[in-house]
Motif scaffolding. Structure first.
Motif, PDB file in Angstrom:
ATOM      1  N   LEU A   1       1.198  10.243   1.766  1.00 35.17           N
ATOM      2  CA  LEU A   1       1.085  11.147   0.635  1.00 35.17           C
ATOM      3  C   LEU A   1      -0.263  11.809   0.736  1.00 35.17           C
ATOM      4  O   LEU A   1      -0.098  13.065   0.453  1.00 35.17           O
ATOM      5  CB  LEU A   1       1.233  10.428  -0.701  1.00 35.17           C
ATOM      6  N   ALA A   2      -1.246  11.186   0.831  1.00 31.01           N
ATOM      7  CA  ALA A   2      -2.509  11.808   0.627  1.00 31.01           C
ATOM      8  C   ALA A   2      -2.745  12.695   1.733  1.00 31.01           C
ATOM      9  O   ALA A   2      -3.314  13.826   1.400  1.00 31.01           O
ATOM     10  CB  ALA A   2      -3.766  10.714   0.753  1.00 31.01           C
ATOM     11  N   SER A   3      -2.340  12.559   3.073  1.00 25.71           N
ATOM     12  CA  SER A   3      -2.480  13.434   3.954  1.00 25.71           C
ATOM     13  C   SER A   3      -1.631  14.915   3.824  1.00 25.71           C
ATOM     14  O   SER A   3      -2.075  15.842   3.908  1.00 25.71           O
ATOM     15  CB  SER A   3      -1.961  13.107   5.539  1.00 25.71           C
ATOM     16  N   VAL A   4      -0.288  14.609   3.184  1.00 22.99           N
ATOM     17  CA  VAL A   4       0.610  15.829   2.854  1.00 22.99           C
ATOM     18  C   VAL A   4      -0.084  16.546   1.778  1.00 22.99           C
ATOM     19  O   VAL A   4       0.046  17.900   2.004  1.00 22.99           O
ATOM     20  CB  VAL A   4       1.777  15.323   2.438  1.00 22.99           C
ATOM     21  N   VAL A   5      -0.560  15.974   0.749  1.00 23.21           N
ATOM     22  CA  VAL A   5      -1.093  16.659  -0.331  1.00 23.21           C
ATOM     23  C   VAL A   5      -2.532  17.300   0.024  1.00 23.21           C
ATOM     24  O   VAL A   5      -2.560  18.596  -0.154  1.00 23.21           O
ATOM     25  CB  VAL A   5      -1.662  15.948  -1.522  1.00 23.21           C
ATOM     26  N   LEU A   6      -3.456  16.754   0.852  1.00 23.14           N
ATOM     27  CA  LEU A   6      -4.513  17.483   1.415  1.00 23.14           C
ATOM     28  C   LEU A   6      -4.327  18.461   2.263  1.00 23.14           C
ATOM     29  O   LEU A   6      -4.908  19.597   2.394  1.00 23.14           O
ATOM     30  CB  LEU A   6      -5.552  16.585   1.869  1.00 23.14           C
ATOM     31  N   GLY A   7      -3.472  18.397   3.083  1.00 21.51           N
ATOM     32  CA  GLY A   7      -2.853  19.167   3.973  1.00 21.51           C
ATOM     33  C   GLY A   7      -2.309  20.485   3.455  1.00 21.51           C
ATOM     34  O   GLY A   7      -2.747  21.632   3.821  1.00 21.51           O
TER      35      GLY A   7
ATOM     36  N   LEU B   1      -0.395  12.146  -6.214  1.00 18.21           N
ATOM     37  CA  LEU B   1      -1.526  11.895  -5.670  1.00 18.21           C
ATOM     38  C   LEU B   1      -2.429  11.256  -6.707  1.00 18.21           C
ATOM     39  O   LEU B   1      -2.854  10.363  -6.537  1.00 18.21           O
ATOM     40  CB  LEU B   1      -2.091  12.858  -4.751  1.00 18.21           C
ATOM     41  N   ALA B   2      -2.430  12.028  -7.940  1.00 17.24           N
ATOM     42  CA  ALA B   2      -3.534  11.799  -9.053  1.00 17.24           C
ATOM     43  C   ALA B   2      -3.045  10.253  -9.738  1.00 17.24           C
ATOM     44  O   ALA B   2      -3.742   9.479  -9.922  1.00 17.24           O
ATOM     45  CB  ALA B   2      -3.352  12.800 -10.073  1.00 17.24           C
ATOM     46  N   LEU B   3      -1.687  10.218  -9.970  1.00 15.40           N
ATOM     47  CA  LEU B   3      -1.132   8.768 -10.341  1.00 15.40           C
ATOM     48  C   LEU B   3      -1.125   7.871  -9.326  1.00 15.40           C
ATOM     49  O   LEU B   3      -1.655   6.622  -9.582  1.00 15.40           O
ATOM     50  CB  LEU B   3       0.229   9.023 -10.584  1.00 15.40           C
ATOM     51  N   VAL B   4      -1.258   7.964  -8.165  1.00  8.00           N
ATOM     52  CA  VAL B   4      -1.248   6.685  -7.188  1.00  8.00           C
ATOM     53  C   VAL B   4      -2.744   6.662  -7.064  1.00  8.00           C
ATOM     54  O   VAL B   4      -3.012   5.482  -6.728  1.00  8.00           O
ATOM     55  CB  VAL B   4      -0.510   7.433  -5.646  1.00  8.00           C
ATOM     56  N   LEU B   5      -3.435   7.452  -6.896  1.00  3.81           N
ATOM     57  CA  LEU B   5      -5.330   7.213  -6.851  1.00  3.81           C
ATOM     58  C   LEU B   5      -5.494   6.412  -8.012  1.00  3.81           C
ATOM     59  O   LEU B   5      -6.302   5.496  -7.685  1.00  3.81           O
ATOM     60  CB  LEU B   5      -5.705   8.685  -6.636  1.00  3.81           C
ATOM     61  N   PHE B   6      -4.984   6.654  -9.052  1.00  3.87           N
ATOM     62  CA  PHE B   6      -5.599   6.154 -10.528  1.00  3.87           C
ATOM     63  C   PHE B   6      -4.993   4.568 -10.441  1.00  3.87           C
ATOM     64  O   PHE B   6      -5.814   3.679 -10.650  1.00  3.87           O
ATOM     65  CB  PHE B   6      -4.963   6.871 -11.521  1.00  3.87           C
ATOM     66  N   THR B   7      -3.675   4.313 -10.040  1.00  2.00           N
ATOM     67  CA  THR B   7      -3.307   3.256 -10.104  1.00  2.00           C
ATOM     68  C   THR B   7      -3.761   2.154  -8.925  1.00  2.00           C
ATOM     69  O   THR B   7      -3.770   0.917  -9.162  1.00  2.00           O
ATOM     70  CB  THR B   7      -1.668   3.020 -10.159  1.00  2.00           C
ATOM     71  N   ASP B   8      -3.824   2.534  -7.821  1.00  2.00           N
ATOM     72  CA  ASP B   8      -4.498   2.084  -6.721  1.00  2.00           C
ATOM     73  C   ASP B   8      -5.779   1.584  -7.123  1.00  2.00           C
ATOM     74  O   ASP B   8      -6.082   0.294  -6.655  1.00  2.00           O
ATOM     75  CB  ASP B   8      -4.281   2.774  -5.420  1.00  2.00           C
ATOM     76  N   ALA B   9      -6.489   2.436  -7.621  1.00  2.00           N
ATOM     77  CA  ALA B   9      -8.160   1.941  -7.834  1.00  2.00           C
ATOM     78  C   ALA B   9      -8.152   1.083  -8.826  1.00  2.00           C
ATOM     79  O   ALA B   9      -8.754   0.136  -9.168  1.00  2.00           O
ATOM     80  CB  ALA B   9      -8.771   3.242  -8.188  1.00  2.00           C
ATOM     81  N   MET B  10      -7.231   1.173 -10.046  1.00  2.00           N
ATOM     82  CA  MET B  10      -7.262   0.282 -11.116  1.00  2.00           C
ATOM     83  C   MET B  10      -6.748  -0.916 -10.583  1.00  2.00           C
ATOM     84  O   MET B  10      -7.477  -2.131 -11.488  1.00  2.00           O
ATOM     85  CB  MET B  10      -5.911   0.932 -12.153  1.00  2.00           C
ATOM     86  N   THR B  11      -6.050  -1.527  -9.852  1.00  5.28           N
ATOM     87  CA  THR B  11      -5.409  -2.791  -9.375  1.00  5.28           C
ATOM     88  C   THR B  11      -6.625  -3.466  -8.514  1.00  5.28           C
ATOM     89  O   THR B  11      -6.463  -4.502  -8.231  1.00  5.28           O
ATOM     90  CB  THR B  11      -3.955  -2.602  -8.861  1.00  5.28           C
TER      91      THR B  11
END
Length: 436
Positions: free
Chosen positions: A358-364, A68-78
């Motif tokens: 993914l976000a829902s899975v990790v937060l859950g 999730l940390a990598l996905v959050l970073f790269t999504d925001a980066m682009t």
């Protein structure tokens, strides 16, 4: 051989097998998410019992948090500022109006369907299931038959709403007695998770972007190591957020924004001299790594959450999951797009393609780690909702993209003016291996 080793072998085997057949499956309704979740159910305690949360809890949580940390970073980066203004309305409406309404609708509908939960636990259900995951319905967001305005609007929304829901998540968690956030108090959570984590993310991301731009301008960094620099910045921002007892996810998300902005600003000044082909592909390795970890995370989700939940289903849980994918998503989207000039098929298309992932899975799972009353029910709701989303959005993506594309082409051919045909600038590309 230990259970951890067998689990590792099983995960590697599924990943390798899917990789070998990935191109062939890309032309079928079977998505990568469906394959990994299905294999996870088979490998979990419900069937083969190779992977279970009791023996692999530490590794599982580390894997999910890293993904999730990598996905959050790269999504925001682009994402660029101009992306939020594309078409003048769509991303802003979906995020500024649709997202809060989705959280509120999820909160209110949970009240009659999930009795026994406190008001803040009900709110947490709405927040955990609000973010969408573009990877679970990528065809719907990349098909060339779908108007660019719609494709980009969905892409920008899914890239930002997982980060935007994090403040709601940590504040609602602080309202639940017995959680670590509650022990720190709402004020402590606000300053550490929201303010301090945001500041650290800004500093790390902006500093990292400028350092990479300066190193490129002087010819100090190779293309390969420039790509490896990106996950290092993401890990540093996440780690600092955790060290100060804040939110590593918020820090990573904000760092992605500031890193991408600083890097693009450095190029715009003319200081960078790196080849254009390399500069545009800086995040490739990190995006592929994040996508791989996300796919493995879905396998783990199938094993430790969905599989056991399928053995103990209730009509309330299934009913809420269905409403979460329909009413809780589609009604707020309809309200957000009212008066926008978009036709009903477009509003319905955007409303349907809000897959949970993914976000829902990790937060859950982070809530489950708190071991407080009510989290078991919340975990079952998350499991069924994400499981249904993987199946329904995966199966429908190709067919509905083609059907909506035909409607758009036929309507345009009649000479009618459509708001959907407005030109938009090209958005930043995201290359997740969790594509079909």
């Amino acid at each position: 051989m230990s259970s951890e080793a067998w689990a590792g072998v099983a995960v590697a085997g599924v990943t390798a097998a899917y990789a070998l057949g990935s191109r062939r499956l890309a032309s079928t309704p079977v998505s990568s998410a469906m394959v990994f979740v299905g294999c996870g159910v088979l490998l979990g305690p419900a069937v083969l019992d190779v992977i279970d949360q009791e023996h692999n809890a530490g590794q599982i949580l580390t894997l999910l948090e890293a993904a999730l940390a990598l996905v959050l970073f790269t999504d925001a980066m682009t994402v660029r500022r101009r992306d939020l203004r594309s078409g003048g309305f769509l991303p802003g409406r979906l995020l500024g109006i649709g997202l809060p309404l989705s959280i509120g609708a999820g909160w209110l509908l949970a009240w009659p369907l999930l009795p026994g939960l406190t008001v803040w636990e009900l709110a947490l259900v709405g927040a955990v299931l609000a973010p969408t995951d573009a990877a679970l319905g990528k065809t719907a967001m990349t098909s060339p038959r779908v108007p660019p305005l719609v494709r980009q609007g969905l892409n920008v929304e899914s890239g930002l709403n997982d980060g935007m829901v994090l403040p709601f998540f940590v504040l609602f968690l602080a309202g639940i007695t017995g959680t670590s956030a509650a022990e720190e108090g709402a004020a402590g959570v606000f300053w550490r998770a929201l303010v301090l984590s945001t500041v650290l993310g800004l500093l790390v991301g902006a500093g990292g972007g400028r350092l990479l731009g300066a190193a490129r301008a002087r010819g100090w960094v190779s293309r390969e190591w420039a790509q490896l620099f990106v996950p290092a910045v993401a890990a540093a921002s996440y780690g600092l957020g955790v060290v100060v007892d804040g939110s590593g996810f918020i820090a990573a998300w904000v760092a992605g924004f500031s890193f991408g902005f600083a890097l693009r600003r450095f190029r715009a000044t003319g200081a960078a001299t790196a080849p254009a082909e390399g500069s545009d592909r800086t995040a490739d390795f990190t995006e592929h790594l994040g996508g791989l970890l996300a796919s493995v995370s879905l396998l783990v989700f199938g094993a430790v959450l969905l599989g056991p939940t399928l053995e103990d289903l209730s009509w309330r849980v299934v009913g809420y999951a269905v409403l979460s994918l329909t009413v809780v998503r589609m009604l707020p989207v309809a309200v957000a797009l009212a008066g926008s000039g978009l036709r009903l098929p477009t509003v319905a298309y955007i409303g349907w393609f809000g897959p949970r992932g993914l976000a829902s899975v990790v937060l859950g799972l982070l809530v489950l780690e708190e071991h407080v009353r009510g989290v078991g029910l919340l975990g079952r709701v998350v499991a069924v909702t994400v499981g249904l989303s993987v199946l329904l959005h995966g199966v429908s993506a190709v067919a509905l993209a083609d059907r909506y594309g035909r409607w758009h082409e036929e309507t345009t051919a009649t000479g009618r003016e459509l708001r959907e045909t407005e030109p938009v600038p090209e958005a930043g590309r995201r290359r997740r291996v969790t594509a079909r």
